[in-house]
Write a protein that holds these residues in place. Structure first.
Motif, PDB file in Angstrom:
ATOM      1  N   HIS A   1      -1.879   0.616  -4.925  1.00  0.00           N
ATOM      2  CA  HIS A   1      -2.651   1.511  -4.055  1.00  0.00           C
ATOM      3  C   HIS A   1      -1.920   2.820  -3.744  1.00  0.00           C
ATOM      4  CE1 HIS A   1      -5.089  -1.928  -3.969  1.00  0.00           C
ATOM      5  NE2 HIS A   1      -4.603  -2.523  -2.896  1.00  0.00           N
TER       6      HIS A   1
ATOM      7  N   ASP B   1       0.874  -1.177   0.000  1.00  0.00           N
ATOM      8  CA  ASP B   1       0.000   0.000   0.000  1.00  0.00           C
ATOM      9  C   ASP B   1       0.911   1.227   0.000  1.00  0.00           C
ATOM     10  OD1 ASP B   1      -1.756   2.061   0.436  1.00  0.00           O
ATOM     11  OD2 ASP B   1      -2.805   1.096   2.100  1.00  0.00           O
ATOM     12  N   ILE B   2       1.140   1.766  -1.200  1.00  0.00           N
ATOM     13  CA  ILE B   2       2.048   2.907  -1.366  1.00  0.00           C
ATOM     14  C   ILE B   2       1.637   4.039  -0.428  1.00  0.00           C
ATOM     15  CG2 ILE B   2       2.773   4.685  -3.020  1.00  0.00           C
ATOM     16  CD1 ILE B   2       2.081   2.542  -5.225  1.00  0.00           C
TER      17      ILE B   2
HETATM   18 CA    CA Z   1      -1.896   4.125  -0.433  1.00  0.00          CA
END
Ligand code: CA
Ligand code: ADA
Ligand code: CA
Ligand code: CA
Length: 190
Positions: A101, A78-79
């Motif tokens: 993401h 999840d970036i």
């Molecule tokens: Ca993110």
């Protein structure tokens, strides 16, 4: 493990995460929101290698590269604000791994660089690669053997008339404009 302060991989050293998940302490490193000035989870000094690492949420400002770097089999689940930033001139190779993401940028280029992305899976972000807005330095992006899906805006966006992208043997779908303001594009086998 929870990272309370940026992990520095020294020049020429290899950090092998052995598949472990690293998450930022939101109080001390960053909460992974779109707020600028978060710290990175990893800082790669010139010639460092980062491998076999999972970045979980929150991923703060991800990975910062200061010079040449090899980033191998690294997964951003999840970036955060962005996934990886080139902070100083160098040649950065991302081989294997994936990222997803991202609210906006995945890979951010803030200094003249070569960025090679090989056998990588990129999905669900605003743009996969952004040369910092307003900059006119020369950057070369090379993408090979990758899978790119669901970019709102582009695969690569730049404001530099001299920057180049080459993309070979890559599958992509739903990537917005694909090349946003890129003057020099070379593609084959995609
Ligand atoms: Ca993110
Ligand atoms: C934005 C901001 C830049 C830089 C960049 C980053 O583009 O305008 O100054 O902070 O994000 O590296 O995340
Ligand atoms: Ca940013
Ligand atoms: Ca950032």
């Amino acid at each position: 493990m929870v990272v309370n302060s940026t992990i520095v991989v020294e020049a020429g050293e290899v950090f092998d995460g052995a598949g472990n998940r690293y998450v930022a302490n939101p109080e001390t490193v960053g909460d992974g929101s779109q707020k600028e000035n978060q710290k990175s989870v990893f800082r790669l000094q010139d010639g460092a290698t980062l491998k076999n690492v999972v970045l979980g949420a929150p991923a703060a400002d991800g990975v910062h590269a200061y010079g040449d770097a090899l980033i191998e089999n690294v997964v951003w689940e999840d970036i955060g604000e962005d996934a990886m930033t080139i902070k100083e001139e160098g040649h950065v190779v991302i081989r294997g791994g994936s990222a997803q993401h991202g609210s906006d940028k995945m890979f951010q280029i803030n200094a003249p660089a070569k960025l090679d992305i090989i056998n990588f899976t990129a999905r669900d972000a605003g743009k996969m690669i952004r040369q910092v807005g307003g900059s006119t330095f020369h950057t070369e992006v090379y993408i090979e053997g990758s899978v790119i899906t669901n970019m709102n805006e582009a695969i690569f966006r730049t404001d530099s008339q001299t920057s180049k992208v080459t993309m070979v043997n890559t599958r992509y779908s739903n990537v917005g404009e694909k090349w946003y303001n890129v003057e020099h594009v070379s593609e084959s086998g995609n």
